[in-house]
Design a protein around this motif. Sequence first.
Motif: not given
Length: 280
Positions: A9, A37-38, A213, A218-219, A222, A258
């Motif tokens: 990402t 992402i995950q 992340y 993104s978290a 994901g 983050s």
Amino acid sequence: MASARTTGTTERPAGARSRDPQPTGAWPARARDWAEIQERMLVPLHEAVYDRLEVGPATSVLGLGCRSGLALLLAAGRGAQVAGLEPQDELRELARGRRLQVGASARTTAAVPRSAYSLVTVFEQLPGAADPQRVVTEAARLTLRGGHVVLAAWGPPERCESAPVLDVARRMAGRTTARDPFGLSSPGALEDLLAPAGLRPAGSGRVGCPFAYPDLDSAVRGLLSTGLFDAAAEFSGLPLVAKELAEVLHPYLRPDGSVRMENVFRYLVAEQPGQPGQPR
């Protein structure tokens, strides 16, 4: 040989604030979020299992519920012969895009080249499975005698910082049949699945798998891609679930924007009794 590198990402500059998460409920987008992402969050688990079982050129690996195939790429990088089964269309196509042999079902497709394997892994499928026993029985059926099945699940909730975040899935699912991600985390829960499938225990371990992340967006994306929040999204609506996720993730935000949560996963190695290398 296929590379084990994955698409990352985009990182935001240090100190930059994430925009409000705007996840999409469309499966193609969620499948890409998983792949981009995950999926890398479980690499320490995959590597620990492969190290323990000395996966290499003499190993044939089948990944059940392999999703977009990163675990298979890692095994292929060690020289193993790999194939996978993934029922979700978009994830299966992403795995095939990585030049992996991945079918929808062992009973309905010729996409996987063998009828049995020396190692069958169930890395991601059990926490959300409606019938874990059926999954393990199928894994045993696809394992050569003398081969191994590996099951994985979340560790104890008190060892997983993601536990309060995953609780959103339960709280927002109403009276639907959403499974508890920690339902197989209690002592002996994984072991209880072995004997009905004709397997015997052959060791276990715990592995730290931090969920890290670059930003809050993104978290959220994901976590939604794991499938653990599907029932909650269906019952409460995806925007509301995403908003709640963003709220409960705030304690894990770092000054640079983050997100990081320390987690523990447990794996169980089971053996298929009999003469090594023979079909079940």
